[in-house]
Design an enzyme around this catalytic site. Structure first.
Site, PDB file in Angstrom:
ATOM      1  N   TRP A  68       0.844  -1.183   0.000  1.00  0.00           N
ATOM      2  CA  TRP A  68       0.000   0.000   0.000  1.00  0.00           C
ATOM      3  C   TRP A  68       0.887   1.244   0.000  1.00  0.00           C
ATOM      4  O   TRP A  68       1.849   1.350   0.755  1.00  0.00           O
ATOM      5  CB  TRP A  68      -0.912   0.012   1.227  1.00  0.00           C
ATOM      6  N   ASP A  85     -15.720   9.267   1.039  1.00  0.00           N
ATOM      7  CA  ASP A  85     -16.252   8.484   2.162  1.00  0.00           C
ATOM      8  C   ASP A  85     -16.797   9.390   3.271  1.00  0.00           C
ATOM      9  O   ASP A  85     -16.318  10.499   3.481  1.00  0.00           O
ATOM     10  CB  ASP A  85     -15.114   7.616   2.706  1.00  0.00           C
ATOM     11  N   LYS A 117     -17.050   6.561  -7.523  1.00  0.00           N
ATOM     12  CA  LYS A 117     -15.747   6.016  -7.149  1.00  0.00           C
ATOM     13  C   LYS A 117     -16.028   4.732  -6.371  1.00  0.00           C
ATOM     14  O   LYS A 117     -16.513   4.785  -5.249  1.00  0.00           O
ATOM     15  CB  LYS A 117     -14.968   7.019  -6.287  1.00  0.00           C
ATOM     16  N   TRP A 118     -15.732   3.584  -6.994  1.00  0.00           N
ATOM     17  CA  TRP A 118     -16.061   2.264  -6.427  1.00  0.00           C
ATOM     18  C   TRP A 118     -14.830   1.743  -5.707  1.00  0.00           C
ATOM     19  O   TRP A 118     -13.863   1.321  -6.321  1.00  0.00           O
ATOM     20  CB  TRP A 118     -16.473   1.336  -7.566  1.00  0.00           C
ATOM     21  N   ASP A 119     -14.883   1.739  -4.383  1.00  0.00           N
ATOM     22  CA  ASP A 119     -13.724   1.358  -3.582  1.00  0.00           C
ATOM     23  C   ASP A 119     -13.844  -0.083  -3.105  1.00  0.00           C
ATOM     24  O   ASP A 119     -14.925  -0.692  -3.134  1.00  0.00           O
ATOM     25  CB  ASP A 119     -13.566   2.306  -2.392  1.00  0.00           C
ATOM     26  N   ASP A 166      -2.871   5.201  -3.240  1.00  0.00           N
ATOM     27  CA  ASP A 166      -3.232   6.244  -2.285  1.00  0.00           C
ATOM     28  C   ASP A 166      -2.074   7.203  -2.037  1.00  0.00           C
ATOM     29  O   ASP A 166      -2.259   8.274  -1.454  1.00  0.00           O
ATOM     30  CB  ASP A 166      -3.652   5.618  -0.948  1.00  0.00           C
TER      31      ASP A 166
END
Length: 719
Positions: free
Chosen positions: A180, A348, A461-463, A532
């Site tokens: 990540w 979010d 935005k599909w997380d 990210d």
């Protein structure tokens, strides 16, 4: 005893070559403009790969090729290497023998599809090997369809999409791994005898540690512009495995497909199993040509709306995180308009009432607006966006659930979680079981109900922030080995339904950064969030890695406050090399930086056709020193843009002589180009100078220095 041992060793050393002595019955040639894959039916009826390389002008010359290695190796026969296919049968016989049955060639969009049907002469099971050759792009797809022709069920133990073989003095594997916020780091190693595997077992956020693509250089390490290199990637939004095996005679076998780990798959009589597409290109002019092949193919044939435009955006996440209300968001929508971007994206934190979403510990799964944050709902925000003349986008994570949610309380049987075990949480959440049709309906309805209620939502935005943990499915209680595969198939069923009802709805493929970066998902998503990590220095490396396989058009790149030692210009210029977005509070910018950002958006919009749809040339690698440079050239070679970056000089380097020129690429050598620096911090444009394309691709331009974190953007226009 010694004599027996020597004889045995001699026999083993000849195993990969034994097929070469058989005479050919039939040859099947799969060709692009530059590449040929030749498959030959041996005298024994079995299929062999005789050749993969440069297309030969006289097709009759292929008849002179040796037979080669078996094209789809099976378990249990006389070859001792990793099989492409392993079937377990009801009678306990684990072997499979495949012989040629038929083949066909049909035209398809962009090229031709060849289907070769093989069958077991004893058990009658069939394997159809599919190859699609995209002629102009020099890209091929390969996959297999395995059909149970027996009277009883069979179990697939291993089921590769593709098996390719090579014979070269040396093989160099480049893989792209990380973590990540540190995705797609390139590492290269030479392959020797034995087996190297790259795989993932994470299920959903499958690419967290390793990207689903690789490069194999043949003979010597390939550079950007020289060397023979195979670049391959798997179109599968789940567990994958690449196996690279060098045998005793120096042959390399490359197997690609779903990771068979915990995925034995049962087929009833008459059922078929279709493997994912393995997508590859073979370049004899280095990695750059291979990348451009894939970029062209992806835009034309694979990515959703691949030839369409992309929206710039302003995201609220790093300016507000979970701390916002209606008034604050309306202010940000106005700032999106002032920035000059196309869309405002609410991230979010907007949902949940019994368990309001004030952090990542609760609310996930309850997709109703939090009343005290958004008393007038999403509709008030879409109205304001329309008033301001910008689009409105929304973050969702519909595959996931917090244990602290109403959904979990009502439908724990929809959650992937082990019985009789304490639950393990990744990011305080669990994964919903998309193998279950009821869960598929629920996930589809998350999008459908929002779009029905608020039709002006223009983007999602599909997380997907969690891998699959606690691996057990209530729905698959009798077929737990099916879960990893049926989950992905369930996801595709949902996405197919969304695409059918909302064909023009763009969505961002996001998975906590680069956890999902594959070409099958990109059939449904026009773009993806590659990391990210928005530190511009790290992003240079990350975007360099993804560009090996994916065009700039699908790589979302946002300007944030990460690495405040870098100027706004440096951060913006890095993001301009992908699909530009901002994740900033306008009030965090000085008046000078705000004016620059507005001008940069205008420059980007003007240059989008070149950056997003042109040919990309990686000129200076960040892995080779303190600099990086990337160039985009329009398809008609009339316009080009170069991004050059000084990163971190070592101590004392600033006192050395100036850097070597950056040699450009992809221009018309016989044309004259007007060259000027644009996108300066003071919003001015540099003096125009004229050079021939030949000069620029031979002598180059002095674009680099030993300054720290400095960037230059140069525009070229053919006269």
């Amino acid at each position: 005893m010694k004599l027996i041992t020597k004889t045995l060793l001699a026999a083993l050393s000849l195993l990969p070559l034994m097929g070469n002595t058989a005479s050919a019955k039939e040859q099947i040639v799969v060709e692009t403009e530059n590449t040929a894959l030749v498959l030959t039916v041996g005298d024994n009826g079995r299929l062999y790969q005789s050749y993969l390389g440069k297309r030969i002008a006289n097709a009759g010359d292929y008849a002179s090729l040796p037979l080669g290695l078996e094209a789809y190796l099976t378990h249990g026969m006389e070859d001792y290497y990793e099989p492409a296919l392993h079937i377990n049968r009801a009678d306990g016989n684990p072997s499979t023998l495949l012989t040629y049955k038929s083949h066909s060639v049909t035209a398809c969009k962009g090229g031709k599809e060849t289907v070769i049907v093989l069958a077991d002469p004893v058990y009658a099971d069939e394997v159809a090997l599919h190859f699609v050759a995209f002629e102009k792009e020099n890209v091929l797809k390969a996959w297999s369809v395995i059909t149970n022709k027996e009277n009883k069920p069979i179990e697939l133990e291993k089921f590769a999409s593709s098996l390719l073989s090579f014979h070269s003095p040396h093989y160099y594997l480049t893989q792209y791994n990380g973590n990540w916020a540190s995705e797609a780091n390139a590492t290269t190693q030479e392959l020797h005898f034995g087996k190297k595997e790259i795989d993932t077992k994470l299920g959903t956020r499958a690419n967290l540690f390793v990207s689903p693509f690789f490069q194999i250089s043949l003979g010597a390490p390939a550079t950007e512009n020289s060397g023979e290199v195979l670049v391959g990637t798997l179109g599968w939004t789940g567990n994958f495995r690449f196996t690279f095996e060098v045998d005793n005679a120096g042959y390399l076998r490359v197997l690609s497909g779903i990771n068979p780990y915990f995925s034995r798959y049962r087929l009833a009589k008459g059922e078929s199993f279709t493997t994912p597409e393995f997508i590859f290109t073979l370049s004899r002019n280095g990695k750059g040509e291979a990348s451009r092949n894939l970029h062209d193919w992806a835009r034309r044939y694979q990515v959703k709306d691949g030839m369409g435009d992309r929206m710039t955006l302003l995201n609220n996440w790093e300016s507000t995180y979970f701390d916002f209300n209606e008034d604050k968001l309306i202010t940000l929508i106005g700032e999106a308009k002032e920035f000059g971007v196309d869309m405002f994206l609410l991230d979010d934190g907007w949902f949940g009432n019994k368990y309001p979403r004030h952090g990542d510990t609760q609310g996930l799964g309850d997709w109703t607006e939090t009343a005290n944050k958004l008393p007038n709902g999403i509709g008030r925000l879409t109205e304001e966006a329309k008033k301001q003349g910008v689009k409105f986008g929304l973050w969702i994570e519909p595959e996931m659930v917090n244990p602290k949610s109403e959904l979990y309380e009502k439908h724990k049987d929809w959650v992937i979680t082990l019985p009789n075990r304490e639950e393990y949480y990744f990011r305080n959440q669990l994964v919903l079981d998309l193998s279950n049709p009821k869960v598929q309906d629920y996930v589809f309805n998350v999008v459908d109900e929002l779009k029905t209620k608020y039709p002006d939502i223009a983007f999602f935005k599909w997380d997907c922030n969690s891998p699959i943990t606690n691996i057990y499915s209530v729905y698959e209680r009798n077929n737990q080995n099916h879960l990893y595969i049926d989950y992905v198939r369930g996801l595709y069923k949902v996405l197919d339904r969304i695409a059918a009802k909302y064909p023009n709805l763009p969505m961002m493929l996001c998975a906590g950064g680069g956890g999902r970066t594959d070409y099958e998902a990109l059939k449904y998503f026009p773009e993806m969030w590659v990391s990210d990590d928005t530190d511009p220095v790290e992003r240079i490396f990350i975007q360099w890695g993804y560009s090996q396989v994916f065009p700039a058009k699908v790589q979302c790149a946002h300007v944030t406050t990460w690495n405040k030692s870098a100027s706004a210009k440096f951060r913006v210029n890095v993001a301009m090399m992908g699909k530009l977005g901002f994740d900033l509070n306008l009030h965090d910018l000085s008046a000078k930086d705000l004016a620059y950002c507005k001008q940069a958006v205008k420059n980007y919009n003007r240059l989008k056709p070149v950056i997003l749809d042109g040919d990309q040339y990686r000129l200076v690698s960040p892995y080779e020193g303190d600099h990086a440079a990337t160039m985009y050239v329009g398809k008609d070679k009339r316009k080009a843009v170069v991004f050059a970056f000084d990163i971190f000089p070592r101590y004392g380097r600033e006192f050395e002589k100036p850097q070597h020129n950056v040699i450009l690429n992809g221009l018309d050598a016989n044309a004259t180009y007007e060259v000027r620096e644009i996108d300066r911090e003071d919003c001015t444009v540099g003096e125009a100078k004229s050079y021939s394309g030949d000069y620029l691709m031979t002598v180059g331009l002095p674009l680099l220095s030993y300054n720290r974190l400095r960037s230059k953007v140069v525009e070229l226009t053919r006269k």
